[in-house]
Design an enzyme around this catalytic site. Structure first.
Site, short mmCIF file in Angstrom:
data_model
loop_
_atom_site.label_atom_id
_atom_site.label_comp_id
_atom_site.label_asym_id
_atom_site.label_seq_id
_atom_site.Cartn_x
_atom_site.Cartn_y
_atom_site.Cartn_z
N LYS A 1 21.44 -76.94 57.80
CA LYS A 1 20.15 -77.51 57.36
C LYS A 1 19.32 -76.48 56.60
O LYS A 1 18.79 -76.76 55.53
CB LYS A 1 19.38 -77.99 58.59
CG LYS A 1 17.94 -78.34 58.34
CD LYS A 1 17.25 -78.84 59.58
CE LYS A 1 16.65 -77.77 60.45
NZ LYS A 1 15.44 -77.12 59.89
N ASN A 2 19.20 -75.28 57.17
CA ASN A 2 18.31 -74.28 56.58
C ASN A 2 18.86 -73.63 55.32
O ASN A 2 18.17 -72.86 54.66
CB ASN A 2 17.94 -73.20 57.61
CG ASN A 2 16.96 -73.72 58.63
OD1 ASN A 2 16.48 -74.84 58.53
ND2 ASN A 2 16.66 -72.91 59.63
N ARG B 1 7.79 -78.54 57.36
CA ARG B 1 7.17 -77.38 56.72
C ARG B 1 8.00 -76.83 55.57
O ARG B 1 7.47 -76.29 54.60
CB ARG B 1 7.01 -76.33 57.83
CG ARG B 1 6.13 -75.24 57.49
CD ARG B 1 6.02 -74.30 58.65
NE ARG B 1 5.21 -73.17 58.26
CZ ARG B 1 5.67 -72.19 57.53
NH1 ARG B 1 6.93 -72.18 57.18
NH2 ARG B 1 4.88 -71.21 57.17
N CYS C 1 1.50 -75.93 63.73
CA CYS C 1 2.86 -76.40 63.98
C CYS C 1 3.14 -76.15 65.45
O CYS C 1 2.52 -75.28 66.06
CB CYS C 1 3.79 -75.61 63.08
SG CYS C 1 5.47 -75.54 63.63
N ARG D 1 2.25 -70.26 61.82
CA ARG D 1 3.13 -70.31 60.66
C ARG D 1 2.42 -70.41 59.32
O ARG D 1 2.56 -71.41 58.60
CB ARG D 1 4.15 -71.45 60.82
CG ARG D 1 5.00 -71.29 62.06
CD ARG D 1 6.02 -72.36 62.20
NE ARG D 1 7.24 -72.05 61.49
CZ ARG D 1 8.32 -72.80 61.54
NH1 ARG D 1 8.34 -73.88 62.25
NH2 ARG D 1 9.40 -72.47 60.87
N ASP E 1 15.96 -69.35 66.63
CA ASP E 1 16.40 -70.75 66.70
C ASP E 1 17.46 -70.98 67.78
O ASP E 1 17.90 -72.12 67.98
CB ASP E 1 16.93 -71.22 65.34
CG ASP E 1 15.80 -71.49 64.35
OD1 ASP E 1 14.63 -71.45 64.76
OD2 ASP E 1 16.09 -71.73 63.17
N ARG F 1 16.19 -84.34 63.27
CA ARG F 1 15.84 -83.45 62.15
C ARG F 1 16.94 -82.43 61.90
O ARG F 1 17.10 -81.96 60.78
CB ARG F 1 14.54 -82.71 62.46
CG ARG F 1 13.32 -83.58 62.49
CD ARG F 1 12.07 -82.74 62.60
NE ARG F 1 12.18 -81.59 61.70
CZ ARG F 1 11.59 -80.43 61.89
NH1 ARG F 1 10.83 -80.24 62.93
NH2 ARG F 1 11.74 -79.45 61.03
C1 UD1 Z 1 12.68 -70.24 58.89
C2 UD1 Z 1 13.58 -71.32 59.43
C3 UD1 Z 1 13.32 -71.55 60.91
C4 UD1 Z 1 13.43 -70.24 61.66
C5 UD1 Z 1 12.59 -69.16 61.02
C6 UD1 Z 1 12.81 -67.78 61.64
C7 UD1 Z 1 13.96 -72.73 57.48
C8 UD1 Z 1 13.69 -74.02 56.80
N1 UD1 Z 1 13.34 -72.55 58.65
O1 UD1 Z 1 11.34 -70.69 59.03
O2 UD1 Z 1 14.26 -72.50 61.40
O3 UD1 Z 1 13.00 -70.43 62.99
O4 UD1 Z 1 12.90 -69.04 59.61
O5 UD1 Z 1 14.15 -67.42 61.58
O6 UD1 Z 1 14.71 -71.90 57.00
N2 UD1 Z 1 4.79 -65.59 58.51
C9 UD1 Z 1 3.55 -65.17 58.07
N3 UD1 Z 1 3.21 -65.42 56.77
C10 UD1 Z 1 4.04 -66.04 55.90
C11 UD1 Z 1 5.29 -66.47 56.36
C12 UD1 Z 1 5.64 -66.24 57.66
O7 UD1 Z 1 2.78 -64.60 58.83
O8 UD1 Z 1 3.66 -66.22 54.74
C13 UD1 Z 1 5.19 -65.36 59.93
C14 UD1 Z 1 5.33 -66.68 60.69
O9 UD1 Z 1 4.09 -67.08 61.20
C15 UD1 Z 1 6.30 -66.31 61.77
C16 UD1 Z 1 7.20 -65.28 61.09
O10 UD1 Z 1 6.48 -64.83 59.95
O11 UD1 Z 1 5.64 -65.69 62.85
C17 UD1 Z 1 8.54 -65.83 60.66
O12 UD1 Z 1 8.38 -66.93 59.83
P1 UD1 Z 1 9.38 -67.32 58.65
O13 UD1 Z 1 10.51 -66.35 58.58
O14 UD1 Z 1 8.56 -67.52 57.43
O15 UD1 Z 1 9.92 -68.70 59.15
P2 UD1 Z 1 10.16 -69.96 58.26
O16 UD1 Z 1 10.64 -69.49 56.93
O17 UD1 Z 1 9.01 -70.87 58.32
#
Ligand code: UD1
Length: 426
Positions: free
Chosen positions: A22-23, A101, A125, A130, A313, A405
């Site tokens: 999925k990701n 998201r 979320c 996030r 995850d 999902r």
């Molecule tokens: C992706 C995955 C999700 C997985 C996560 C961590 C997809 C679609 N989803 O989510 O399944 O659990 O990686 O492996 O690929 N953060 C910030 N600012 C930002 C972005 C992130 O502070 O601009 C923080 C988030 O709040 C969180 C951490 O960074 O605490 C990790 O988030 P991130 O790696 O961005 O997760 P996703 O990309 O949303």
């Protein structure tokens, strides 16, 4: 709304084939926007999140075909034709982004192709705040002007420019958004402290197939030399390491004998090592992992980390396993601040878990016992299914749309392994 009913206590036995990730599929679908024309993707899982991404892209004029006929002969299972020839919009509305998201992944490609994008802020979320500040900061460095208007990120650029971007945290979708934008930017972009998750690498490989110039794939420094244009190319999405890990945990908790096939074995090292620490015997060969019933399950500590560390995850599923292991396990969550929402529900099944800040101490019990429980997010739901497979008596998992999902044919796959599981209207 449906519920899943499980009569626990049956050791799983047989083979289960893993679906596309999925990701990886979600960012790859967003990336098709970068290259006008018809893309042929393979191994795309049939999941609710994929349908949501189709809805988002559909609002921009993209059309799809998954059964064949209109654009050519019938298509094999998992194939998806994506026609991005006509771009008619550049907005991802709140109604969609609030349910998934990952819809923010259209931001980078839209800026590269249309020089503008309007994407709803994801907001809160179930597993933490996030934010997307790191996506936006990186885009600003590339010459994008960003304003926030009524909950929407309004992004515009005359021309995307290469930039040096140092991420404060290796955000997965943030790295993906910036890498996609950089493929068509003028000049070279360097993303330092980039996420190294295999799904980022799969997206990068897809972009290279489209004609992008990317160095450092799989490392924490990505160098992207912008090119004039990209063109469609066929691509097979990698298989899902989290789905594979979930079936390994399900096999282990039921003391079953299961072969997980079509598995991305090299990307599961941290998970397989932890299963070994817990006394679970896993043998790997090619793309196959066999779990064999061994001695007892022992407690093991985990700490979630960015890849190649233990994936957040898989944290909830591992916690379910540890709830029937001998001794205590300490589970430390470092990626998301509120990712213990499954704990209350696992406790309803008899698990002994204490939370203190970002740590959970799980004291293994001899048995869990079935009860009605509520799914709260995707991986939390998977942990309840795993616990239910081992629990004595009947477990009912409500709000199963979370599972839809991210897990393709979950009930069918577990039934084929001998589980007494069914999906019924609640
Ligand atoms: C992706 C995955 C999700 C997985 C996560 C961590 C997809 C679609 N989803 O989510 O399944 O659990 O990686 O492996 O690929 N953060 C910030 N600012 C930002 C972005 C992130 O502070 O601009 C923080 C988030 O709040 C969180 C951490 O960074 O605490 C990790 O988030 P991130 O790696 O961005 O997760 P996703 O990309 O949303």
């Amino acid at each position: 709304m449906d519920k899943i009913v499980i009569d626990g206590g049956v050791p799983l036995e047989g083979e289960v084939s893993i679906s596309g990730a999925k990701n990886a599929a979600l960012p790859i679908m967003a990336a098709t926007l970068l290259a006008p024309g018809v893309h042929r993707l393979h191994n795309v899982p049939r999941l609710a999140d994929i349908r949501t991404m189709k809805r988002v892209l559909g609002l921009m004029g993209v059309t799809f075909e998954e059964s064949g006929g209109l654009m050519g002969p019938p298509l094999p299972e998992g194939a998806l034709l994506v026609d991005t020839s006509n771009l008619t919009g550049w907005m991802a509305p709140y109604e969609v982004v609030k349910t998934m998201r990952a819809a923010v992944l259209v931001l980078g490609p839209l800026l590269a192709r249309a020089h503008q994008a309007s994407v709803s802020l994801p907001g809160g979320c179930a597993i933490g705040a996030r934010p997307i500040n790191l996506h936006l900061k990186g885009l600003e460095a590339m010459g994008v002007k960003i304003t926030l208007n009524q909950g929407y990120v309004e992004a515009k650029t005359k021309e995307l420019k290469g930039a040096e971007i140092i991420l404060d945290f290796p955000t997965v979708t943030g790295t993906e958004n910036l890498m996609m934008a950089a493929t068509l930017a003028k000049g070279t972009t360097r993303i330092v402290n980039a996420a190294q998750e295999p799904e980022v690498g799969d997206l990068a490989s897809f972009l290279v197939a489209l004609g992008a110039q990317i160095e450092g794939i799989g490392t924490d420094i990505l160098t992207i030399h912008g090119v004039e244009a990209l063109s469609p190319a066929p691509y097979k999405v990698m298989s899902d390491r989290i789905e594979a890990g979930t079936y390994l945990a399900a096999a282990a908790i039921t003391k079953g004998k299961v072969a997980v096939t079509n598995a991305p074995v090299a990307h599961l090292t941290a998970v397989i090592e932890k299963l070994h620490d817990a006394g679970v015997r896993c043998a790997t060969s090619g793309d196959r992992i066999e779990v064999q019933p061994g001695g007892g399950l022992n407690g093991a500590d985990i700490k979630t980390l960015p890849y190649p560390g233990f994936p957040t995850d898989m944290q909830a599923q591992f916690m379910a396993l540890m709830s029937v292991a001998k001794g205590a396990s300490v589970i430390t969550e470092t990626i998301f601040e509120d990712r213990f929402i499954h704990v209350g529900e696992l406790k309803r099944l008899g698990a002994d878990i204490t939370i203190s800040g970002n740590q959970a101490v799980v004291r293994g019990r001899r048995h869990l016992s079935g009860a009605p429980v509520m799914a709260t997010d995707l991986r939390a739901s998977a942990s309840l299914i795993i616990a239910g497979l081992a629990a004595q008596g009947t477990t009912e998992v409500h709000r199963v749309y979370h599972l839809d999902r991210g897990y393709a044919n979950l009930v069918e796959k577990l039934s084929a392994l001998g589980a007494r599981i069914k999906r019924v209207p609640a």
